[in-house]
Every structure is written in structure tokens, then in C-alpha cells.
Design an enzyme around this catalytic site. Structure first.
Site, mmCIF file in Angstrom:
data_model
loop_
_atom_site.group_PDB
_atom_site.id
_atom_site.type_symbol
_atom_site.label_atom_id
_atom_site.label_comp_id
_atom_site.label_asym_id
_atom_site.label_seq_id
_atom_site.Cartn_x
_atom_site.Cartn_y
_atom_site.Cartn_z
ATOM 1 N N ASN A 220 -36.643 -65.271 3.458
ATOM 2 C CA ASN A 220 -36.924 -64.254 2.432
ATOM 3 C C ASN A 220 -35.761 -64.300 1.439
ATOM 4 O O ASN A 220 -34.682 -63.796 1.720
ATOM 5 C CB ASN A 220 -37.015 -62.874 3.103
ATOM 6 N N TRP A 221 -36.015 -64.920 0.298
ATOM 7 C CA TRP A 221 -34.931 -65.113 -0.675
ATOM 8 C C TRP A 221 -34.568 -63.818 -1.400
ATOM 9 O O TRP A 221 -33.584 -63.777 -2.131
ATOM 10 C CB TRP A 221 -35.321 -66.178 -1.712
ATOM 11 N N LYS A 222 -35.380 -62.789 -1.240
ATOM 12 C CA LYS A 222 -35.169 -61.520 -1.971
ATOM 13 C C LYS A 222 -35.001 -61.823 -3.466
ATOM 14 O O LYS A 222 -35.617 -62.753 -3.978
ATOM 15 C CB LYS A 222 -33.988 -60.754 -1.380
ATOM 16 N N GLY B 220 -29.160 -57.523 6.614
ATOM 17 C CA GLY B 220 -28.112 -57.680 5.609
ATOM 18 C C GLY B 220 -26.779 -57.074 5.994
ATOM 19 O O GLY B 220 -25.892 -56.949 5.163
ATOM 20 N N GLU C 52 -37.986 -56.073 12.502
ATOM 21 C CA GLU C 52 -36.734 -56.108 11.746
ATOM 22 C C GLU C 52 -36.035 -54.755 11.841
ATOM 23 O O GLU C 52 -36.325 -53.835 11.054
ATOM 24 C CB GLU C 52 -37.021 -56.395 10.273
ATOM 25 N N SER D 23 -30.015 -60.344 10.161
ATOM 26 C CA SER D 23 -28.769 -61.113 10.294
ATOM 27 C C SER D 23 -28.896 -62.281 11.269
ATOM 28 O O SER D 23 -27.965 -62.586 12.011
ATOM 29 C CB SER D 23 -27.611 -60.184 10.677
ATOM 30 N N HIS E 131 -41.818 -54.845 4.066
ATOM 31 C CA HIS E 131 -40.375 -55.046 4.296
ATOM 32 C C HIS E 131 -39.677 -53.691 4.151
ATOM 33 O O HIS E 131 -40.045 -52.874 3.318
ATOM 34 C CB HIS E 131 -39.816 -56.060 3.287
ATOM 35 N N GLY F 218 -32.976 -63.496 5.752
ATOM 36 C CA GLY F 218 -32.573 -63.193 4.387
ATOM 37 C C GLY F 218 -31.384 -64.036 3.977
ATOM 38 O O GLY F 218 -31.515 -65.162 3.494
ATOM 39 N N GLY F 219 -30.184 -63.503 4.195
ATOM 40 C CA GLY F 219 -28.958 -64.152 3.721
ATOM 41 C C GLY F 219 -28.841 -65.621 4.096
ATOM 42 O O GLY F 219 -28.464 -66.459 3.259
ATOM 43 N N GLU G 276 -37.041 -52.846 2.777
ATOM 44 C CA GLU G 276 -36.541 -52.551 1.417
ATOM 45 C C GLU G 276 -37.673 -52.043 0.534
ATOM 46 O O GLU G 276 -37.454 -51.192 -0.334
ATOM 47 C CB GLU G 276 -35.868 -53.807 0.826
#
Ligand code: PEP
Length: 252
Positions: free
Chosen positions: A9-11, A173, A167, A212, A95, A233-234, A97
Site C-alpha cells: 500500500n503505497w499510500k 506506521g 491491521e 509495520s 483502511h 505500507g512503509g 486511515e
């Protein structure tokens, strides 16, 4: 035996140049092995170019969000058919967010889940508790409510063509990863809910872990019996980081 899905997930990150480099790095380094697949989820403007670059490779493309509507006066929204049209196979829905920053309700998430499937794509339904909810002992209740909203709207059979991502919000994150045991407990709980409804779907539905996840902790998480991959993500923003997780999946 379920396949493993490693999904990035590149956000809201990337650019034409950076994406092209990232995708070519991933494609060039796909590890040998069977039983796993790779997915990247770029921001909307880059979906078509990333899908074109990834065509014919081992990497699939998905979106990070979708409208629950098909067309019309919804300024700024993107319809499911448009995502499918540019080469998306998956869509992340719900998600944390989106739920917390944009106020998406579980009912809206359920509508997006259904709209995604109606357009022939696979929804990745995210569920997860906040730290406060975990500390209050309500983790299972929160997950159940998030799942029930979709089960009530779409029915259990819809999960024959869907992916779930557990999640924990406190792990997204933050650099704090759920231990393999903590994650397995919740994945088992989720699969158990399906066992009570439909044994075939319980056995086949992929449940990803997100929060993470990185090269150093992926093998431990993926070794657990109910963890079928990761939503990352990251660590999906650099080819070598993403490939380290893919490597763990290939060796699982
Ligand atoms: C995510 O955004 O879904 C996520 C899991 O992010 P990170 O890997 O950075 O925690």
C-alpha cells in the site's frame, strides 16, 4: 493450502519516475518460489502507468480506495469500473486511515466492498482495533462489528472472492509490530467466525497481516498457520524492502 499475498500500500507516495524505478526493481527481483503473489497499490493517478508497466509480470495492481457509486455527480470520486478499466485487480477497502481520517463508516465500507466485487475486482477488507480498544479488552468485539457490517450486506459467500487484512491500528506506521502470537490470535478469531458460517470459505479466505511488517519480522508472522500474507505500507516503498518480504513468502 492457501497462497500468500504480499501487497504494498503505497499510500500518498510516489511520482512517475520513482514509481517506474520501484516497479522495475520489484519485477527484476521477484524471488523464485511458488504459492505466493505480489500486488502494488499506487495512488489513483499512477494506476494506469503502473498497470501497463507490470502487465505480463508477476506483479498485480490494486487501488487504495474506490467510490461505492457507479457513476454520476460525485466530484473527486473514482468509480469501480474505472479502476477495472485501467488494470486494477484488487481494491483496499476500509483502511483505518480512511475510517479515521475520512469518516468512512462500516456501512460505507460494506458498500465499497460490494461495488468492488460487482466490477469484477477483489476487495481487500481491512479490519483492526485501536490501542485504546485493545487495552479496553474490546479487540474481538471491534473486529466482529467491522466484519459483520460486510457479512450482513454482502453475505458469507462474497468472501469466496475477497481478502481480509487484519491491521491493528496501533501497529500501522508506528514501527511497533504485533507479535506473531498476537496476530495469529486475531487471525484465528477471524477464521473461526467464518468456520461457524461456511467451512469452505473459512478454509480458503486469505487473511493478511498489516502493521509495520518488514523483512526482519515477515518470516515469523508468515510462519503462523492463519497468516496468509501481508499488507505493507512503509516497507513497500523500496524494492529491496518489499522484496525482502516477498523472499520470506517464497521460503514459507
Ligand atoms: C498499512 O498502511 O496498511 C500499513 C500496514 O502500513 P505500515 O506497514 O507502514 O505499518
Amino acid at each position: 493450502m492457501r497462497d500468500i499475498l504480499v501487497a504494498g500500500n503505497w499510500k500518498m507516495n510516489g511520482s512517475s519516475t520513482a514509481n517506474a524505478e520501484l516497479v522495475s526493481g520489484i519485477i527484476a527481483g521477484v524471488p523464485e518460489g511458488r504459492g505466493f503473489s505480489l500486488l502494488v497499490c499506487p495512488p489513483f493517478p499512477y494506476l494506469a502507468s503502473v498497470a501497463a508497466q507490470a502487465a505480463g509480470s508477476a506483479v498485480s495492481v490494486g487501488a487504495q480506495n474506490v467510490s461505492e457509486h457507479q457513476k454520476g455527480a460525485f466530484t473527486g470520486e473514482v468509480a469501480p469500473s474505472m479502476l477495472s478499466d485501467v488494470g486494477c485487480e484488487y481494491v483496499i477497502v476500509g483502511h483505518s486511515e480512511r475510517r479515521s481520517l475520512y469518516g468512512e463508516s462500516s456501512a460505507q465500507v460494506a458498500a465499497k466492498f460490494q461495488a468492488t466485487q460487482a466490477a469484477g475486482m477483489t476487495p481487500i477488507l481491512c479490519v483492526g482495533e485501536t490501542l485504546e480498544e485493545r487495552e479496553a479488552g474490546t479487540t474481538e468485539k471491534v473486529i466482529d462489528e467491522q466484519l459483520d457490517a460486510v457479512l450482513d450486506a454482502a453475505g458469507v459467500a462474497a468472501f469466496g472472492a475477497a481478502v481480509i487484512a487484519y491491521e491493528p491500528v496501533w501497529a500501522i506506521g508506528t514501527g511497533v509490530t504485533a507479535t506473531p502470537e498476537q496476530a495469529q490470535d486475531m487471525h484465528r478469531h477471524i477464521r473461526g467466525r467464518f468456520e461457524a458460517l461456511n467451512a469452505d470459505i473459512a478454509a480458503s479466505v486469505q487473511i493478511l497481516y498489516g502493521g509495520s511488517m518488514k523483512g526482519e519480522n515477515a518470516a515469523g508472522l508468515l510462519a503462523k498457520p492463519d497468516i496468509d500474507g501481508g499488507l505493507i505500507g512503509g516497507a513497500s516503498l523500496k524494492a529491496q524492502d518489499f522484496l525482502a518480504i516477498a523472499q520470506a513468502a517464497a521460503q514459507n
